[in-house]
Structure formats: C-alpha cells, structure tokens
Scaffold this active site. Sequence first.
Site, PDB file in Angstrom:
ATOM      1  N   ASP A  87      -5.219   5.993  -5.849  1.00  0.00           N
ATOM      2  CA  ASP A  87      -5.297   4.699  -7.255  1.00  0.00           C
ATOM      3  C   ASP A  87      -6.501   4.402  -7.470  1.00  0.00           C
ATOM      4  O   ASP A  87      -6.366   3.775  -7.832  1.00  0.00           O
ATOM      5  CB  ASP A  87      -4.590   3.493  -6.167  1.00  0.00           C
ATOM      6  N   LYS A 102      -7.219   8.385 -11.182  1.00  0.00           N
ATOM      7  CA  LYS A 102      -7.623   9.749 -10.400  1.00  0.00           C
ATOM      8  C   LYS A 102      -6.179  10.571 -11.793  1.00  0.00           C
ATOM      9  O   LYS A 102      -6.774  11.737 -12.680  1.00  0.00           O
ATOM     10  CB  LYS A 102      -6.974  10.666  -9.601  1.00  0.00           C
ATOM     11  N   LYS A 145      -5.395   9.547 -14.846  1.00  0.00           N
ATOM     12  CA  LYS A 145      -6.239   9.932 -16.100  1.00  0.00           C
ATOM     13  C   LYS A 145      -6.974  10.434 -16.333  1.00  0.00           C
ATOM     14  O   LYS A 145      -6.668  10.466 -17.462  1.00  0.00           O
ATOM     15  CB  LYS A 145      -6.039   8.003 -15.943  1.00  0.00           C
ATOM     16  N   ALA A 155       1.833  10.505  -2.522  1.00  0.00           N
ATOM     17  CA  ALA A 155       0.895  10.408  -3.729  1.00  0.00           C
ATOM     18  C   ALA A 155       1.778   9.731  -4.831  1.00  0.00           C
ATOM     19  O   ALA A 155       3.258   9.664  -5.858  1.00  0.00           O
ATOM     20  CB  ALA A 155       0.549  11.443  -4.356  1.00  0.00           C
ATOM     21  N   HIS A 166       0.571   9.246  -9.235  1.00  0.00           N
ATOM     22  CA  HIS A 166      -0.294   9.431 -10.354  1.00  0.00           C
ATOM     23  C   HIS A 166       0.284   8.778 -11.707  1.00  0.00           C
ATOM     24  O   HIS A 166       1.475   9.722 -11.932  1.00  0.00           O
ATOM     25  CB  HIS A 166      -0.680  10.831 -10.617  1.00  0.00           C
ATOM     26  N   THR A 167      -0.642   7.696 -12.269  1.00  0.00           N
ATOM     27  CA  THR A 167       0.825   7.396 -13.680  1.00  0.00           C
ATOM     28  C   THR A 167      -0.396   7.778 -14.324  1.00  0.00           C
ATOM     29  O   THR A 167      -1.282   7.671 -14.878  1.00  0.00           O
ATOM     30  CB  THR A 167       0.546   6.333 -12.927  1.00  0.00           C
ATOM     31  N   GLN A 184      -4.723  11.209  -3.037  1.00  0.00           N
ATOM     32  CA  GLN A 184      -4.801  10.379  -2.259  1.00  0.00           C
ATOM     33  C   GLN A 184      -6.692  10.161  -2.249  1.00  0.00           C
ATOM     34  O   GLN A 184      -7.028   9.560  -3.545  1.00  0.00           O
ATOM     35  CB  GLN A 184      -4.696  10.314  -0.686  1.00  0.00           C
ATOM     36  N   ARG A 196      -1.289  -3.855  -3.595  1.00  0.00           N
ATOM     37  CA  ARG A 196      -2.333  -3.513  -3.200  1.00  0.00           C
ATOM     38  C   ARG A 196      -3.748  -4.433  -2.721  1.00  0.00           C
ATOM     39  O   ARG A 196      -3.364  -5.317  -3.606  1.00  0.00           O
ATOM     40  CB  ARG A 196      -3.114  -2.518  -3.870  1.00  0.00           C
ATOM     41  N   ILE A 214     -12.431  -1.008 -15.656  1.00  0.00           N
ATOM     42  CA  ILE A 214     -13.905  -1.513 -15.775  1.00  0.00           C
ATOM     43  C   ILE A 214     -13.567  -2.714 -17.016  1.00  0.00           C
ATOM     44  O   ILE A 214     -13.955  -3.587 -16.461  1.00  0.00           O
ATOM     45  CB  ILE A 214     -15.155  -0.686 -16.502  1.00  0.00           C
ATOM     46  N   ASP A 215     -12.382  -2.476 -16.985  1.00  0.00           N
ATOM     47  CA  ASP A 215     -11.820  -3.435 -17.964  1.00  0.00           C
ATOM     48  C   ASP A 215     -11.174  -4.552 -17.510  1.00  0.00           C
ATOM     49  O   ASP A 215     -11.265  -5.672 -17.888  1.00  0.00           O
ATOM     50  CB  ASP A 215     -10.881  -2.588 -19.477  1.00  0.00           C
TER      51      ASP A 215
HETATM   52  P1  IMP Z   1       1.193   8.283   4.481  1.00  0.00           P
HETATM   53  O1  IMP Z   1       0.810   9.069   3.695  1.00  0.00           O
HETATM   54  O2  IMP Z   1       2.415   8.141   3.577  1.00  0.00           O
HETATM   55  O3  IMP Z   1       1.445   8.803   5.910  1.00  0.00           O
HETATM   56  O4  IMP Z   1       0.455   7.225   4.255  1.00  0.00           O
HETATM   57  C1  IMP Z   1      -1.092   7.199   5.480  1.00  0.00           C
HETATM   58  C2  IMP Z   1      -1.919   6.016   4.564  1.00  0.00           C
HETATM   59  O5  IMP Z   1      -2.087   6.926   3.651  1.00  0.00           O
HETATM   60  C3  IMP Z   1      -0.747   4.756   4.526  1.00  0.00           C
HETATM   61  O6  IMP Z   1      -2.033   3.689   4.312  1.00  0.00           O
HETATM   62  C4  IMP Z   1      -0.896   4.867   3.042  1.00  0.00           C
HETATM   63  O7  IMP Z   1      -0.469   3.520   2.778  1.00  0.00           O
HETATM   64  C5  IMP Z   1      -2.078   5.497   1.931  1.00  0.00           C
HETATM   65  N1  IMP Z   1      -1.521   6.436   1.466  1.00  0.00           N
HETATM   66  C6  IMP Z   1      -0.629   7.700   0.917  1.00  0.00           C
HETATM   67  N2  IMP Z   1      -0.622   8.095   0.074  1.00  0.00           N
HETATM   68  C7  IMP Z   1      -1.591   7.169  -0.516  1.00  0.00           C
HETATM   69  C8  IMP Z   1      -1.496   7.007  -1.943  1.00  0.00           C
HETATM   70  O8  IMP Z   1      -1.636   7.938  -2.607  1.00  0.00           O
HETATM   71  N3  IMP Z   1      -3.055   6.548  -2.961  1.00  0.00           N
HETATM   72  C9  IMP Z   1      -2.554   4.892  -2.238  1.00  0.00           C
HETATM   73  N4  IMP Z   1      -2.927   4.895  -0.452  1.00  0.00           N
HETATM   74  C10 IMP Z   1      -2.011   6.113  -0.465  1.00  0.00           C
END
Ligand code: IMP
Length: 423
Positions: A13, A16, A18, A39, A41-42, A224, A305, A332-333
């Site tokens: 998060d 990436k 962007k 994932a 990705h926004t 991730q 989060r 940063i904003d």
């Molecule tokens: P999993 O990938 O669903 O098995 O989750 C394992 C850990 O990775 C958990 O703490 C999720 O919240 C975290 N996680 C998985 N994908 C993301 C992502 O794209 N962004 C942030 N955390 C993620």
Amino acid sequence: MPATLIVGTQWGDEGKAKVIDYLAKETEIVVRYQGGANAGHTVKVGDDKYIFRLIPSGILYPKTICVLAGGMVIDPDAMFQEIGELEAKGVNPMGRLRIADNAHLLMPYHKEIDVRSEEASGVHKIGTTKRGIGACYSDKVNRQGIRIGMLYSDDFFANTLPRLVEQKNKLLTRMYDAPPVNLAELKDKLMVLREKIRDMIVNCPYYLNMELASGKRVLLEGAQGTMLDLDFGTYPYVTSSNPTTGGALTGSGVSFRYLKSVIGIAKAYSTRVGEGPYPTEVFDEEAETLRTAGNEFGSVTGRPRRCGWFDVEVVRHAARINGLSAIALTKIDVLDKFKTIKVATGYELNGKRIDYFPSCSVGDIKVIYEEFPGWNEPTSHITKLKNLPKNTRKYIDALAKYCGVPIAWVSVGPGRENTIAIK
Ligand code: IMP
C-alpha cells in the site's frame, strides 16, 4: 532495452500503482510477477478511480501489453470480474493480456482453506486478505498445484484432477468441516476457462527475454512490499510470495542482465494491514489523524490500516535486499497539517544499537526517533521541487540521506498530475 522493476519498501500500500501508471506510459510491456488478488492497486485518472487486483495497471494505456507472470497465483473468477469492470469503464484488456503457462491457478477450495485455517489457527492468525493466497502457494511448493498450462493436457483431466480433488475433499471435510469440491463441476469450469484464455497463454521467460532482446521496454510490477516478503519480511506475518527483486526474477523469468533499474516505493509515513510486529506504529488519536488524512483503509478488504511513522531501518532493509537505484516517495501531502513529524532513525535491541532489521525479535526493538518540523501548508498543487515548502524539502532530503538512496519522485496527491520528478 533494460527492464525496470518497481517494489514496495514497506508493508504494501505504498502507492506503487500510481508510480507504475506514471512509468507505464513509456513502456511496451508491464508484468505482474507474484501474488494474486490479495493486491489492490489504485490508480486515479481524472475523476475515474481504478482498483487493480490481478491485472497490471499499465492496461490503462491502450497499446500496453500486460502479463500475468509465472510467479502469480491467478483466481480466474477474480480476473474475469476485473476484465468486466474495466470493459464497463471503456478499457478493453482483451488482446493485450498474456498469461504465463507456469502461473498457478487459484481454485475456490484455496479460498475456503485460507478462511478456515485462519479461523482454526491456534498458532498464528495472520490476518490474511482471505483470497486463498497461502493455500495456493502451499500447493505449489508441495507440488500439488495446477499450472495454467496443465489445462491443455488430457491426462490432467483424466488422472491428476480427480486425484487432486479426492485429496482436497479429505482435507476440506475431515479437517475443516467444509463442503467438498464437486469434481464434475470443477472439470466443466476448467474446460470453459481453458478455451477463454487459450489465446493469452505464453511461455513467459521465452516471450519476455525475446521482447527485451528486440528492444521492447518492460516494467516489472511488484505487489505487497518487502516487509511482507516470505523470506525477508516479518515472518510469519507475511504473504506467501517474494515481492522483492529475487521474486521478480524467478516470478517473471526475465534475466538479471536486463534489470538496470529498481525503484522502491516508500510512503512518507507508514502503514500495515493485518497482524504482526510494526516498530513505529502509533495508536489512538495519532493513528486516527494519519488514517483519516491518508484515507488508510484496505482497497481489497476495507480494513482500517494500522498507521505509523517513517522507519528508516525498514527502507534501508528494502534498499539492501532489492538493490534500489531510486526511491519514489508517496503521499507526502498527507503530512501537510502535522506540526511535527517523527522518523525512526535507529533501533536498539537488548540495550545495544543495531543497524539492520532483525529477522526475529522485532517485538523487542526500542525505536530511536528524530522529530522534524511540519510545514503546515498544502502541497498537492505543487509541480516543482523548488516550490515545495522549505520544511518539506528538508524532510525529503533527510529521508534520502538516512536511507542512502536518492529520491527521484515525490507524489503529492492521488492524480497522475500530482507527481514531481526530481532531476
Ligand atoms: P495474504 O497475502 O492474503 O495471505 O495475507 C498475508 C498478509 O499480507 C496479511 O497481513 C495481509 O494483510 C497482507 N497483505 C497481502 N496483500 C497485501 C497488499 O496488497 N497490501 C497490504 N497488505 C497485504
């Protein structure tokens, strides 16, 4: 032509998508090399917001080819849902999507096992995204997985699949008290799938290295982040793949010789979703302020989060493992209204100063902070580094110095236009 790699330096998060979107306009091929529909990705283009789970965000550029590479675990239902959502917004991904024949198929039973094993876990509750990621990668490592290319073998349907389903059904019914998989239904579903994706299948190492050799530009897109890496993250509170540089090479089959630039994405503070240690986490009002300012809610699960300050040791760990050439500093904003901003500049473990991120005992770390004065003015409209407030520039310079990596881009808002390139 070289390949460029984008990796997350924190717990995912970082923004990436962007940066990938920003760089994809100069790229012919964008490749996702690991992970799956965990994932989110926004990308914001004008008033439109796109959330990508499996498909690389490069698909928004009408000529870009997007590849789901071999290191991925692909949930076909999620993929076709995403294709449908894109088509509804006027983006046509068909004809521009390639799927590696060695990518693994994520089946409904993987999701079932992910959810049930989290519920049943007496050891570690990870707080997964419930997308079946760990269960699918476990099958891959245990050599019980289904590679996409296997769908084109009669022997797979006649022999392997029935045995696999029999084994999964024992696990589902006896261990998790879950309904069994219906073999006939699954077979039909996979038969339909193989025809739908037949023209998209590629041998990824062959395809990508040939394209690179012929001069095409390739962007490798990590999902991730480094701290969620199976080997280098805060194990066991990690995902089940390698988002780091090593994972980009094994996940795509691109030769290391082509990799010339590794860009690490770092948020100007930090966040984490799910369980696990997080040395610079803040709580209560401080956390709420960061969460609200940064809109820090999971794009896949909607979970709030966890929030905290920028941790130099984390980003240095990421720089070391990934071989970062540059950092893109995002959001940063979000810090615009803070009177003071804290940065973790070092750790103590058992009363001794350490200058690395420990593999274990992360919960015992004592964090050493430095405070920076805020700038108390909006930055989102600014397009040149020299026009940023003096304290913002001081903050950016300090992070680059502490992390030992130049900061090449600063993002001051969610839109494509809110990006400052630093020469
Ligand atoms: P999993 O990938 O669903 O098995 O989750 C394992 C850990 O990775 C958990 O703490 C999720 O919240 C975290 N996680 C998985 N994908 C993301 C992502 O794209 N962004 C942030 N955390 C993620």
